[in-house]
Write a protein that holds these residues in place. Structure first.
Motif, PDB file in Angstrom:
ATOM      1  N   GLN A   1       0.964  -1.207   0.082  1.00 14.12           N
ATOM      2  CA  GLN A   1      -0.002   0.096  -0.081  1.00 14.12           C
ATOM      3  C   GLN A   1       0.916   1.278   0.079  1.00 14.12           C
ATOM      4  O   GLN A   1       0.290   2.346   0.239  1.00 14.12           O
ATOM      5  CB  GLN A   1      -0.919   0.143   1.205  1.00 14.12           C
ATOM      6  N   GLN A   2       2.387   1.027  -0.280  1.00 14.88           N
ATOM      7  CA  GLN A   2       3.167   2.249  -0.240  1.00 14.88           C
ATOM      8  C   GLN A   2       3.281   3.022   1.173  1.00 14.88           C
ATOM      9  O   GLN A   2       3.435   4.138   1.234  1.00 14.88           O
ATOM     10  CB  GLN A   2       2.851   3.108  -1.509  1.00 14.88           C
ATOM     11  N   VAL A   3       3.098   2.196   2.207  1.00 14.66           N
ATOM     12  CA  VAL A   3       3.298   2.723   3.605  1.00 14.66           C
ATOM     13  C   VAL A   3       4.305   1.928   4.239  1.00 14.66           C
ATOM     14  O   VAL A   3       4.214   0.787   4.293  1.00 14.66           O
ATOM     15  CB  VAL A   3       1.878   2.462   4.384  1.00 14.66           C
ATOM     16  N   GLY A   4       5.428   2.671   4.861  1.00 11.96           N
ATOM     17  CA  GLY A   4       6.442   2.138   5.430  1.00 11.96           C
ATOM     18  C   GLY A   4       6.060   1.700   6.820  1.00 11.96           C
ATOM     19  O   GLY A   4       5.153   1.959   7.434  1.00 11.96           O
ATOM     20  N   VAL A   5       6.671   0.820   7.367  1.00  9.61           N
ATOM     21  CA  VAL A   5       6.492   0.100   8.846  1.00  9.61           C
ATOM     22  C   VAL A   5       7.236   1.160   9.795  1.00  9.61           C
ATOM     23  O   VAL A   5       8.456   1.640   9.586  1.00  9.61           O
ATOM     24  CB  VAL A   5       7.156  -1.193   8.967  1.00  9.61           C
TER      25      VAL A   5
ATOM     26  N   TRP B   1       6.970   2.371  14.368  1.00  2.00           N
ATOM     27  CA  TRP B   1       6.535   1.861  15.457  1.00  2.00           C
ATOM     28  C   TRP B   1       5.308   2.148  15.693  1.00  2.00           C
ATOM     29  O   TRP B   1       4.281   1.361  16.509  1.00  2.00           O
ATOM     30  CB  TRP B   1       7.411   2.566  16.708  1.00  2.00           C
ATOM     31  N   ALA B   2       4.612   3.139  15.127  1.00  6.64           N
ATOM     32  CA  ALA B   2       3.088   3.514  15.184  1.00  6.64           C
ATOM     33  C   ALA B   2       2.001   2.532  14.550  1.00  6.64           C
ATOM     34  O   ALA B   2       1.153   2.072  14.773  1.00  6.64           O
ATOM     35  CB  ALA B   2       2.929   4.890  14.638  1.00  6.64           C
ATOM     36  N   ASN B   3       2.631   1.877  13.538  1.00  8.99           N
ATOM     37  CA  ASN B   3       1.766   1.143  12.730  1.00  8.99           C
ATOM     38  C   ASN B   3       2.458  -0.570  12.788  1.00  8.99           C
ATOM     39  O   ASN B   3       1.982  -1.532  12.010  1.00  8.99           O
ATOM     40  CB  ASN B   3       1.447   1.455  11.300  1.00  8.99           C
ATOM     41  N   ALA B   4       3.204  -0.742  13.613  1.00  6.89           N
ATOM     42  CA  ALA B   4       3.947  -2.039  13.539  1.00  6.89           C
ATOM     43  C   ALA B   4       2.915  -3.133  14.156  1.00  6.89           C
ATOM     44  O   ALA B   4       3.130  -4.222  13.932  1.00  6.89           O
ATOM     45  CB  ALA B   4       5.233  -2.049  14.387  1.00  6.89           C
ATOM     46  N   ASN B   5       1.876  -2.739  14.953  1.00  5.34           N
ATOM     47  CA  ASN B   5       0.961  -3.694  15.419  1.00  5.34           C
ATOM     48  C   ASN B   5      -0.185  -4.171  14.526  1.00  5.34           C
ATOM     49  O   ASN B   5      -1.173  -4.797  14.992  1.00  5.34           O
ATOM     50  CB  ASN B   5       0.527  -3.145  16.746  1.00  5.34           C
ATOM     51  N   ILE B   6      -0.335  -3.565  13.335  1.00  4.84           N
ATOM     52  CA  ILE B   6      -1.321  -3.601  12.437  1.00  4.84           C
ATOM     53  C   ILE B   6      -1.157  -4.908  11.922  1.00  4.84           C
ATOM     54  O   ILE B   6      -0.069  -5.222  11.391  1.00  4.84           O
ATOM     55  CB  ILE B   6      -1.481  -2.401  11.477  1.00  4.84           C
ATOM     56  N   HIS B   7      -2.273  -5.837  12.040  1.00  2.04           N
ATOM     57  CA  HIS B   7      -2.368  -7.315  11.366  1.00  2.04           C
ATOM     58  C   HIS B   7      -2.713  -7.196  10.010  1.00  2.04           C
ATOM     59  O   HIS B   7      -3.508  -6.558   9.098  1.00  2.04           O
ATOM     60  CB  HIS B   7      -3.295  -8.321  12.272  1.00  2.04           C
ATOM     61  N   TYR B   8      -1.697  -7.819   8.976  1.00  2.00           N
ATOM     62  CA  TYR B   8      -2.147  -8.146   7.639  1.00  2.00           C
ATOM     63  C   TYR B   8      -1.955  -9.454   7.413  1.00  2.00           C
ATOM     64  O   TYR B   8      -0.585 -10.202   7.570  1.00  2.00           O
ATOM     65  CB  TYR B   8      -0.825  -7.145   7.032  1.00  2.00           C
ATOM     66  N   HIS B   9      -2.823 -10.125   7.016  1.00  4.36           N
ATOM     67  CA  HIS B   9      -2.799 -11.605   6.671  1.00  4.36           C
ATOM     68  C   HIS B   9      -2.471 -12.403   7.884  1.00  4.36           C
ATOM     69  O   HIS B   9      -1.475 -13.249   7.770  1.00  4.36           O
ATOM     70  CB  HIS B   9      -2.033 -12.187   5.563  1.00  4.36           C
ATOM     71  N   ASN B  10      -3.041 -11.720   9.130  1.00  2.00           N
ATOM     72  CA  ASN B  10      -2.908 -12.585  10.203  1.00  2.00           C
ATOM     73  C   ASN B  10      -1.426 -12.653  10.855  1.00  2.00           C
ATOM     74  O   ASN B  10      -0.947 -13.435  11.454  1.00  2.00           O
ATOM     75  CB  ASN B  10      -3.349 -13.909  10.340  1.00  2.00           C
ATOM     76  N   TYR B  11      -0.624 -11.374  10.357  1.00  2.00           N
ATOM     77  CA  TYR B  11       0.783 -11.305  10.847  1.00  2.00           C
ATOM     78  C   TYR B  11       0.895  -9.989  11.292  1.00  2.00           C
ATOM     79  O   TYR B  11       0.511  -8.952  10.563  1.00  2.00           O
ATOM     80  CB  TYR B  11       1.531 -11.632   9.518  1.00  2.00           C
TER      81      TYR B  11
END
Length: 105
Positions: free
Chosen positions: A4-8, A10-20
């Motif tokens: 989605q052209q969004v880098g990882v 610490w603010a978004n490191a906890n977002i689940h993507y495909h259960n990961y």
């Protein structure tokens, strides 16, 4: 996130993507590091080798091990103060002579 052209961050490191989640994998990496470090330290003391003292496999549960770790001295037999014998001047002269001869060679 990368698709989605969004880098990882610490603010978004906890977002689940495909259960990961990247944060969960970082926590598991730290937990694995801790477990493997403890295993290494244990095996380093127990495994036989040419140099050093091999401890018994049960050393972490022995009271003497924890007394050393916590800085407490284990119970010892009463200390008897024995004076060391003093070297005579004749013995000192012989040692000095031997050292002098060895240095001359």
């Amino acid at each position: 996130l990368e698709s989605q052209q969004v880098g990882v961050t610490w603010a978004n490191a906890n977002i689940h993507y495909h259960n990961y989640s990247l944060l969960e994998s970082a926590v598991m990496l730290l937990l694995d590091t801790l477990c493997l470090s403890v295993l290494f330290l244990y095996l380093d003391q127990v495994m036989p080798r040419e140099v050093g003292i091999q401890r018994p496999w049960y050393f972490p549960v022995s009271p003497s091990f924890w007394a050393d770790i916590l800085g407490k001295a284990p119970a010892e037999a009463p200390h008897v103060d024995v004076e060391a014998p003093t070297a005579s001047s004749e013995a000192i002269a012989l040692v000095e002579q031997d050292v002098g001869e060895a240095a001359a060679m």
